[in-house]
Write a protein that holds these residues in place. Structure first.
Motif, short mmCIF file in Angstrom:
data_model
loop_
_atom_site.label_atom_id
_atom_site.label_comp_id
_atom_site.label_asym_id
_atom_site.label_seq_id
_atom_site.Cartn_x
_atom_site.Cartn_y
_atom_site.Cartn_z
N THR A 193 0.79 -1.23 0.00
CA THR A 193 0.00 0.00 0.00
C THR A 193 0.82 1.28 0.00
O THR A 193 0.26 2.37 -0.14
CB THR A 193 -0.96 0.04 1.21
OG1 THR A 193 -0.19 -0.01 2.42
CG2 THR A 193 -1.93 -1.13 1.16
N TRP A 194 2.14 1.20 0.16
CA TRP A 194 2.96 2.41 0.09
C TRP A 194 3.17 2.77 -1.37
O TRP A 194 3.47 1.89 -2.19
CB TRP A 194 4.32 2.19 0.77
CG TRP A 194 5.14 3.44 0.81
CD1 TRP A 194 5.11 4.40 1.77
CD2 TRP A 194 6.10 3.88 -0.17
NE1 TRP A 194 5.99 5.41 1.46
CE2 TRP A 194 6.60 5.12 0.26
CE3 TRP A 194 6.56 3.36 -1.37
CZ2 TRP A 194 7.56 5.84 -0.44
CZ3 TRP A 194 7.51 4.07 -2.10
CH2 TRP A 194 8.00 5.30 -1.63
N PRO A 195 3.04 4.05 -1.77
CA PRO A 195 2.80 5.26 -0.98
C PRO A 195 1.37 5.77 -1.08
O PRO A 195 1.13 6.98 -1.03
CB PRO A 195 3.77 6.25 -1.62
CG PRO A 195 3.70 5.90 -3.08
CD PRO A 195 3.47 4.41 -3.16
N CYS A 244 -6.08 5.07 -1.30
CA CYS A 244 -5.68 3.83 -0.64
C CYS A 244 -6.91 3.00 -0.27
O CYS A 244 -6.94 1.78 -0.51
CB CYS A 244 -4.86 4.16 0.61
SG CYS A 244 -4.26 2.71 1.49
N THR A 269 0.72 -2.94 5.24
CA THR A 269 0.82 -1.52 5.55
C THR A 269 1.88 -1.33 6.64
O THR A 269 2.60 -2.25 7.00
CB THR A 269 -0.54 -0.95 5.98
OG1 THR A 269 -0.42 0.46 6.20
CG2 THR A 269 -1.08 -1.60 7.24
N TYR A 326 3.71 4.51 6.83
CA TYR A 326 3.06 4.81 5.55
C TYR A 326 1.97 5.87 5.68
O TYR A 326 1.50 6.41 4.67
CB TYR A 326 2.43 3.55 4.95
CG TYR A 326 3.39 2.44 4.61
CD1 TYR A 326 4.78 2.61 4.65
CD2 TYR A 326 2.91 1.18 4.25
CE1 TYR A 326 5.64 1.58 4.34
CE2 TYR A 326 3.77 0.14 3.94
CZ TYR A 326 5.13 0.34 3.99
OH TYR A 326 5.98 -0.69 3.69
N ASN A 328 -1.07 5.49 6.23
CA ASN A 328 -2.30 5.10 5.53
C ASN A 328 -3.07 4.01 6.27
O ASN A 328 -4.00 3.41 5.70
CB ASN A 328 -2.00 4.68 4.09
CG ASN A 328 -1.14 3.42 4.00
OD1 ASN A 328 -0.93 2.72 4.98
ND2 ASN A 328 -0.66 3.13 2.81
N THR A 364 1.28 -5.05 9.61
CA THR A 364 1.74 -3.68 9.83
C THR A 364 3.09 -3.72 10.53
O THR A 364 3.55 -4.78 10.94
CB THR A 364 0.71 -2.81 10.58
OG1 THR A 364 1.07 -1.43 10.40
CG2 THR A 364 0.67 -3.12 12.07
N HIS A 387 10.13 -2.56 11.33
CA HIS A 387 10.24 -2.10 9.94
C HIS A 387 11.70 -2.00 9.48
O HIS A 387 12.02 -2.36 8.35
CB HIS A 387 9.55 -0.74 9.82
CG HIS A 387 9.09 -0.41 8.44
ND1 HIS A 387 8.04 0.42 8.19
CD2 HIS A 387 9.54 -0.80 7.22
CE1 HIS A 387 7.86 0.53 6.87
NE2 HIS A 387 8.77 -0.21 6.28
N LYS A 407 2.79 -2.98 -5.08
CA LYS A 407 1.80 -1.90 -4.95
C LYS A 407 1.06 -1.80 -6.28
O LYS A 407 1.66 -1.78 -7.35
CB LYS A 407 2.50 -0.58 -4.61
CG LYS A 407 1.56 0.63 -4.57
CD LYS A 407 1.68 1.45 -5.84
CE LYS A 407 0.78 2.68 -5.81
NZ LYS A 407 0.82 3.42 -7.09
#
Length: 277
Positions: free
Chosen positions: A19-21, A27, A44, A48, A50, A72, A106, A228
């Protein structure tokens, strides 16, 4: 769709939606659309910005939450125990869910207490806020410390991986320890599809170059990919890549491509394996 099933209980669809960006309504629409098309793996991260948009899509979708794998991540400057907990709580609130299927660090931290961070990660799993835990962007020596010295029940490693960037050392390790390797930037930000060899293979099979590059990853044991894609056409094309069959000649052409073309390398990145730089 094929899934990766690990002894620790991870059930990961091999193709996911990165889902980035994407942000906001774009989104939300993309995630809703993907779920309607049959995607069941959404990726996600707190960084991000989002998660609320993803959460809105999960709420609006007719797909039951327990049929969706949701990942996440916590950012590298929030790895102190209290900060990690606060990050996950904020993520759960934004995502409008009681748990995530996979919670990951991350990026490795700077001057951090690795053991305490991993201890907190494990505790969040034990508390049921994350069904599985993992790490992203960890080079092999650091992953070894987490698994072998600390003994953490890591289900997945997420790293940049595509036809122009090898991750064989990490992949071998992931397979040895029954972990999934999740490939982000699986199309090398468009570079993969530009390669003459990939275009040659695509023409041979009557498919898109991007589908060849994606199928190369999806065909590998223990490997998932999270391209993405915001448009319905691209989401469909990525799904259709699952049905392509590459032959030995195709794989030999891809194997001969350079495998050191990294496209994600921020200034806070760790020291990469020189063989897979």
């Amino acid at each position: 769709m094929q899934t990766i099933n690990t002894p620790l209980g991870l059930k990961l669809p091999k193709l996911g939606l990165g889902t980035w960006p994407m942000l906001g309504d774009e989104c939300t629409r993309a995630v809703l659309q993907a779920l309607a098309l049959g995607y069941r793996h959404i990726d996600t991260a707190a960084a991000y910005n989002n998660e609320a948009a993803v959460g809105q899509a999960l709420t609006d979708s007719s797909t039951p939450r327990d049929q969706i794998h949701l990942t996440t991540k916590v950012w590298w400057d929030q790895l102190q125990p209290k900060a990690m907990r606060a990050s996950l709580e904020a993520s759960l609130k934004a995502l409008q869910t009681d748990y995530v299927d996979l919670f990951m660090i991350h990026w490795p931290g700077k001057d951090w207490d690795l053991a305490r961070s991993i201890e907190t990660l494990v505790a969040l799993r034990d508390e049921g806020k994350a069904l599985n835990i993992g790490v992203a962007n960890f080079p092999l020596p650091l992953l070894r410390r987490v698994v072998e010295e600390i003994g953490a029940p890591i289900s997945a490693i997420q790293v940049e991986y595509h036809v122009l960037l090898g991750q064989q050392h990490l992949l071998d390790y992931a397979r040895q320890h029954d972990m999934a390797l999740i490939a982000y930037t699986p199309l090398g930000r468009g570079k993969a599809a530009e390669q003459p060899e990939i275009r040659q293979i695509a023409a041979k099979h009557g498919v898109l170059p991007s589908q060849v590059a994606l199928q190369w990853l999806l065909a590998q044991d223990h490997v998932a990919a999270i391209p993405k894609a915001s448009s319905e056409a691209n989401q469909r094309a990525n799904l259709e890549a699952c049905d392509i069959h590459l032959d030995d000649a195709d794989r030999a052409l891809i194997a001969a491509l350079p495998k050191n073309q990294r496209v994600v390398n921020p200034d806070f990145a760790p020291q990469w394996d020189p063989a897979e730089a």
